[in-house]
Design a protein around this motif. Structure first.
Motif, PDB file in Angstrom:
ATOM      1  N   GLU A   6       0.827  -1.202   0.000  1.00 27.09           N
ATOM      2  CA  GLU A   6       0.000   0.000   0.000  1.00 27.09           C
ATOM      3  C   GLU A   6       0.864   1.257   0.000  1.00 27.09           C
ATOM      4  O   GLU A   6       0.572   2.231  -0.712  1.00 27.09           O
ATOM      5  CB  GLU A   6      -0.929  -0.006   1.220  1.00 27.09           C
ATOM      6  CG  GLU A   6      -2.043  -1.032   1.175  1.00 27.09           C
ATOM      7  CD  GLU A   6      -1.596  -2.421   1.619  1.00 27.09           C
ATOM      8  OE1 GLU A   6      -0.373  -2.616   1.828  1.00 27.09           O
ATOM      9  OE2 GLU A   6      -2.453  -3.312   1.745  1.00 27.09           O
ATOM     10  N   LYS A   7       1.928   1.254   0.796  1.00 23.56           N
ATOM     11  CA  LYS A   7       2.816   2.416   0.852  1.00 23.56           C
ATOM     12  C   LYS A   7       3.487   2.667  -0.501  1.00 23.56           C
ATOM     13  O   LYS A   7       3.664   3.820  -0.921  1.00 23.56           O
ATOM     14  CB  LYS A   7       3.873   2.214   1.939  1.00 23.56           C
ATOM     15  CG  LYS A   7       3.302   2.235   3.353  1.00 23.56           C
ATOM     16  CD  LYS A   7       4.357   1.853   4.382  1.00 23.56           C
ATOM     17  CE  LYS A   7       3.763   1.825   5.780  1.00 23.56           C
ATOM     18  NZ  LYS A   7       4.733   1.378   6.797  1.00 23.56           N
ATOM     19  N   THR A   8       3.855   1.591  -1.179  1.00 26.33           N
ATOM     20  CA  THR A   8       4.474   1.735  -2.499  1.00 26.33           C
ATOM     21  C   THR A   8       3.503   2.368  -3.486  1.00 26.33           C
ATOM     22  O   THR A   8       3.867   3.281  -4.243  1.00 26.33           O
ATOM     23  CB  THR A   8       4.930   0.358  -3.017  1.00 26.33           C
ATOM     24  OG1 THR A   8       5.913  -0.172  -2.120  1.00 26.33           O
ATOM     25  CG2 THR A   8       5.530   0.465  -4.407  1.00 26.33           C
ATOM     26  N   ALA A   9       2.258   1.898  -3.496  1.00 32.70           N
ATOM     27  CA  ALA A   9       1.261   2.455  -4.408  1.00 32.70           C
ATOM     28  C   ALA A   9       0.963   3.914  -4.090  1.00 32.70           C
ATOM     29  O   ALA A   9       0.798   4.749  -4.990  1.00 32.70           O
ATOM     30  CB  ALA A   9      -0.022   1.623  -4.341  1.00 32.70           C
ATOM     31  N   ILE A  10       0.885   4.251  -2.812  1.00 36.05           N
ATOM     32  CA  ILE A  10       0.633   5.632  -2.395  1.00 36.05           C
ATOM     33  C   ILE A  10       1.779   6.535  -2.850  1.00 36.05           C
ATOM     34  O   ILE A  10       1.554   7.627  -3.381  1.00 36.05           O
ATOM     35  CB  ILE A  10       0.452   5.697  -0.863  1.00 36.05           C
ATOM     36  CG1 ILE A  10      -0.879   5.059  -0.462  1.00 36.05           C
ATOM     37  CG2 ILE A  10       0.521   7.141  -0.365  1.00 36.05           C
ATOM     38  CD1 ILE A  10      -1.016   4.824   1.035  1.00 36.05           C
ATOM     39  N   ALA A  11       3.012   6.075  -2.669  1.00 32.28           N
ATOM     40  CA  ALA A  11       4.171   6.867  -3.083  1.00 32.28           C
ATOM     41  C   ALA A  11       4.189   7.069  -4.594  1.00 32.28           C
ATOM     42  O   ALA A  11       4.512   8.154  -5.081  1.00 32.28           O
ATOM     43  CB  ALA A  11       5.451   6.175  -2.622  1.00 32.28           C
ATOM     44  N   ASP A  12       3.830   6.036  -5.352  1.00 27.35           N
ATOM     45  CA  ASP A  12       3.778   6.156  -6.814  1.00 27.35           C
ATOM     46  C   ASP A  12       2.816   7.261  -7.235  1.00 27.35           C
ATOM     47  O   ASP A  12       3.133   8.084  -8.097  1.00 27.35           O
ATOM     48  CB  ASP A  12       3.335   4.829  -7.440  1.00 27.35           C
ATOM     49  CG  ASP A  12       4.442   3.788  -7.467  1.00 27.35           C
ATOM     50  OD1 ASP A  12       5.622   4.175  -7.372  1.00 27.35           O
ATOM     51  OD2 ASP A  12       4.126   2.595  -7.568  1.00 27.35           O
ATOM     52  N   LEU A  13       1.635   7.276  -6.626  1.00 27.44           N
ATOM     53  CA  LEU A  13       0.623   8.258  -6.999  1.00 27.44           C
ATOM     54  C   LEU A  13       1.007   9.662  -6.521  1.00 27.44           C
ATOM     55  O   LEU A  13       0.866  10.639  -7.260  1.00 27.44           O
ATOM     56  CB  LEU A  13      -0.737   7.857  -6.417  1.00 27.44           C
ATOM     57  CG  LEU A  13      -1.926   8.742  -6.791  1.00 27.44           C
ATOM     58  CD1 LEU A  13      -2.089   8.850  -8.301  1.00 27.44           C
ATOM     59  CD2 LEU A  13      -3.209   8.226  -6.161  1.00 27.44           C
ATOM     60  N   ALA A  14       1.505   9.765  -5.298  1.00 25.96           N
ATOM     61  CA  ALA A  14       1.849  11.074  -4.740  1.00 25.96           C
ATOM     62  C   ALA A  14       2.970  11.742  -5.528  1.00 25.96           C
ATOM     63  O   ALA A  14       2.973  12.969  -5.696  1.00 25.96           O
ATOM     64  CB  ALA A  14       2.258  10.933  -3.274  1.00 25.96           C
ATOM     65  N   ALA A  15       3.915  10.966  -6.037  1.00 23.92           N
ATOM     66  CA  ALA A  15       5.027  11.549  -6.788  1.00 23.92           C
ATOM     67  C   ALA A  15       4.548  12.257  -8.040  1.00 23.92           C
ATOM     68  O   ALA A  15       5.181  13.203  -8.512  1.00 23.92           O
ATOM     69  CB  ALA A  15       6.032  10.455  -7.154  1.00 23.92           C
TER      70      ALA A  15
END
Length: 327
Positions: free
Chosen positions: A66-75
Motif C-alpha cells: 500500500e505504501k508503495t502504491a501511495i508513493a507512486d501516486l503522490a510523486a
C-alpha cells in the motif's frame, strides 16, 4: 513481541515461531478477541488508539504494498523545478525514492532516510534541517529543527503520521515529532498527507495537522469490510479534503518533466475536466480546494470530483469521487 516493540508484522511472527502466516493470522485474530492486541493490515499493534509509537523496523514491514502504491501516486503531483518539504516516515521514504527522478527539484527534510534516498539523484537538491537525531525513526527533531524552518516557503509539504481522523486530522505518538511536523506545515502552501487505510480512523496523542489545513489525502482503497476507514474517508471529503486513491500500478508512468507534474497530476487534471467544475448536477459544493491554498497542478478543477461513486468501484490510481453529503 507486540508489547516489546509496539507493532509486529505477520511475516516476522511466522518466522519467529516457525509456522505459516495463515496460522499466525488465526492466532492474532483470537488475541484481538481477548483484547490483547489490535490487528492491522499485515501485522498487529498494541490495543487502543493512543499507543506508543513503534520503531522504524516494525513500521517498515507493515502495509508495504500500500505504501508503495501511495508513493507512486503522490510523486505524480510534484512538478519539475518545485521546492517541497518531506517529513519523516516509511511512506515518505518511499516517496523520496520516486522524487529522485524529478529534475530541478529542491527537497527540504528532517529525515535522514529521505535524504539518503535522494543522495545520489543528479538534479535534486536536498536541504536538511538542524536538530537532534531521534534514533527510532531517523529524524531530526527539537528546537534546532524548528528554527531552521523559520522563514522557509515551499509549494507543498508531504507528511505521514500514526493516525488520521476527520475530527482531529493527522496525529502522531511523539511530541517532538509532532512539533517539527507542525513547523513543516507552516512552510508550505499546500499540505499532502500520505496515509494507508490502516491509519484511517486511528487517533494518537499529538495532533500535527488539523483537518482544515489538509489539502489532499493520498491513500489506498480500504477493503470493502473496513467500515471505519470507508466512513472516515467520506467524512474527510465532507470537510473539503481532496481524496486520491492509489492502487496497483498507480502513478507508474514518468514522474515530473511536463505539464501537470507527472502521470498522476495529468490524470487528475483530465478527470477534473471531464467531471466538471461547477458543483455537479444538483449544484452541490465540491470537496476543496482548501482555504488559502492555490489550486493543485491539474488546474482549478483538478481532483475535485463530485459524482459520489462508491469507493469500492473506483479504478486504482484515480482521484476518488467523494462528494460532501447533503445535510
Amino acid at each position: 513481541m507486540v508489547r516489546a516493540n509496539g507493532a509486529v508484522s505477520l511475516r516476522e511472527l511466522a518466522r519467529v515461531v516457525q509456522t505459516s502466516e495463515v496460522t499466525v493470522r488465526r492466532d492474532v485474530r483470537a488475541l484481538e478477541a481477548e483484547g490483547l492486541l489490535d490487528r492491522r493490515h499485515g501485522g498487529a499493534v498494541l490495543p487502543g488508539g493512543f499507543t506508543r509509537e513503534s520503531g522504524f523496523p516494525q513500521k517498515s514491514h507493515l502495509a508495504t504494498a500500500e505504501k508503495t502504491a501511495i508513493a507512486d501516486l503522490a510523486a505524480g503531483f510534484v512538478e519539475e523545478g518545485e521546492a517541497v518539504v518531506v517529513g519523516a516516515g516509511t511512506t515518505t521514504q518511499e516517496l523520496a525514492r520516486r522524487l529522485a527522478r524529478v529534475p530541478g527539484l529542491t527537497v527540504v527534510t528532517n529525515s535522514l532516510l529521505v535524504a539518503q534516498a535522494l543522495a545520489h539523484a543528479n538534479r535534486v537538491e536536498v536541504v536538511m534541517t538542524g536538530g537532534t537525531l531521534r534514533g527510532s525513526n531517523y529524524a531530526l527533531v527539537g528546537s534546532g529543527a524548528e528554527q531552521s524552518l523559520q522563514g522557509l516557503r515551499v509549494s507543498r509539504a508531504f507528511l505521514s503520521g500514526s493516525g488520521l481522523t476527520a475530527e482531529r486530522g493527522l496525529s502522531t505518538s511523539n511530541m517532538l515529532s509532532a512539533s517539527v511536523d507542525r513547523a513543516l506545515v507552516q512552510a508550505a502552501a499546500e499540505v499532502v498527507v500520505l496515509a494507508d487505510h490502516t491509519k484511517l480512523g486511528s487517533d494518537t496523542m499529538f495532533q500535527t495537522v488539523p483537518t482544515d489545513v489538509i489539502t489532499r489525502l493520498v491513500t489506498d482503497e480500504p477493503p470493502a469490510h473496513d467500515d471505519r476507514a470507508l466512513t472516515e474517508l467520506q467524512a474527510l471529503a465532507d470537510q473539503g479534503v481532496q481524496i486520491a486513491v492509489a492502487g496497483p500500478g498507480a502513478g507508474s508512468g514518468p514522474v515530473g518533466g511536463g505539464e501537470g507534474g507527472g502521470s498522476a497530476g495529468r490524470q487528475s487534471g483530465r478527470l477534473g475536466a471531464s467531471q466538471g467544475r461547477g458543483g455537479g448536477e444538483e449544484g452541490l459544493p465540491l470537496p476543496g480546494p482548501r482555504r488559502n491554498h492555490p489550486h493543485p497542478p491539474g488546474g482549478p478543477g483538478s481532483a475535485q470530483l463530485r459524482t459520489a461513486v462508491p469507493l469500492a468501484e473506483q479504478q486504482p490510481g484515480r482521484v476518488a469521487d467523494l462528494a460532501p453529503r447533503r445535510r
